[in-house]
Design a protein around this motif. Structure first.
Motif, PDB file in Angstrom:
ATOM      1  N   UNK A  16      50.952  34.661  58.884  1.00 22.79           N
ATOM      2  CA  UNK A  16      49.761  35.243  58.268  1.00 22.79           C
ATOM      3  C   UNK A  16      50.116  35.815  56.890  1.00 22.79           C
ATOM      4  N   UNK A  17      51.266  36.463  56.788  1.00 24.16           N
ATOM      5  CA  UNK A  17      51.723  36.971  55.491  1.00 24.16           C
ATOM      6  C   UNK A  17      51.921  35.808  54.521  1.00 24.16           C
ATOM      7  N   UNK A  32      48.013  31.219  44.085  1.00 28.23           N
ATOM      8  CA  UNK A  32      46.915  30.415  43.532  1.00 28.23           C
ATOM      9  C   UNK A  32      45.994  31.223  42.631  1.00 28.23           C
ATOM     10  N   UNK A  33      45.690  32.461  43.035  1.00 20.17           N
ATOM     11  CA  UNK A  33      44.721  33.234  42.253  1.00 20.17           C
ATOM     12  C   UNK A  33      45.380  34.203  41.287  1.00 20.17           C
ATOM     13  N   UNK A  34      46.675  34.428  41.445  1.00 20.92           N
ATOM     14  CA  UNK A  34      47.369  35.327  40.538  1.00 20.92           C
ATOM     15  C   UNK A  34      47.012  36.788  40.745  1.00 20.92           C
ATOM     16  N   UNK A  35      46.591  37.131  41.941  1.00 19.53           N
ATOM     17  CA  UNK A  35      46.194  38.503  42.256  1.00 19.53           C
ATOM     18  C   UNK A  35      46.636  38.816  43.680  1.00 19.53           C
ATOM     19  N   UNK A  36      47.133  40.032  43.923  1.00 20.55           N
ATOM     20  CA  UNK A  36      47.574  40.373  45.280  1.00 20.55           C
ATOM     21  C   UNK A  36      46.446  40.259  46.308  1.00 20.55           C
ATOM     22  N   UNK A  37      46.799  39.738  47.468  1.00 17.80           N
ATOM     23  CA  UNK A  37      45.891  39.655  48.604  1.00 17.80           C
ATOM     24  C   UNK A  37      46.476  40.567  49.675  1.00 17.80           C
ATOM     25  N   UNK A  66      40.289  36.574  50.242  1.00 19.39           N
ATOM     26  CA  UNK A  66      40.841  35.967  49.021  1.00 19.39           C
ATOM     27  C   UNK A  66      39.803  36.007  47.903  1.00 19.39           C
ATOM     28  N   UNK A  67      38.543  35.713  48.220  1.00 10.36           N
ATOM     29  CA  UNK A  67      37.475  35.790  47.212  1.00 10.36           C
ATOM     30  C   UNK A  67      37.346  37.184  46.640  1.00 10.36           C
ATOM     31  N   UNK A  68      37.440  38.193  47.493  1.00 11.10           N
ATOM     32  CA  UNK A  68      37.344  39.574  47.032  1.00 11.10           C
ATOM     33  C   UNK A  68      38.501  39.924  46.096  1.00 11.10           C
ATOM     34  N   UNK A  69      39.699  39.444  46.420  1.00  7.14           N
ATOM     35  CA  UNK A  69      40.850  39.677  45.549  1.00  7.14           C
ATOM     36  C   UNK A  69      40.648  38.978  44.208  1.00  7.14           C
TER      37      UNK A  69
END
Length: 87
Positions: free
Chosen positions: A43-44, A53-58, A77-80
């Motif tokens: 999961x991690x 992929x998004x360049x932002x911590x999830x 992921x969308x929220x991040x």
């Protein structure tokens, strides 16, 4: 195609790769732990790959809920990604 649908496809592909299953077997309602038998490290790994992929911590802690589905994972992921867009 909406960003949410795009993210869901990416997350489904990540989950399929980590679960070592064909992407066709992964549904929006597939639960990461209960249905796909993923452990906490896997999961991690989903969070890490999504971060790449998004360049932002999830927040992987959000993904470890026992009932977490692929669709809910994509929402996290969308929220991040939305947070990244705000900065």
């Amino acid at each position: 195609m909406s960003k949410a649908v795009d993210t869901l496809r990416h997350v489904s592909a990540i989950v399929a790769a980590i679960a070592d299953r064909p992407v066709e077997e992964i549904t929006t309602r597939s639960r990461l732990v209960e249905d796909l038998d993923l452990d906490s490290l896997q999961v991690v790994e989903i969070a890490v790959r999504a971060e790449e992929e998004i360049g932002m911590p999830v927040d992987d802690a959000l993904l470890t809920e026992p009932e977490m589905t692929v669709e809910q994972c994509a929402q996290v992921v969308n929220e991040a990604a939305a947070q990244k867009a705000l900065t």
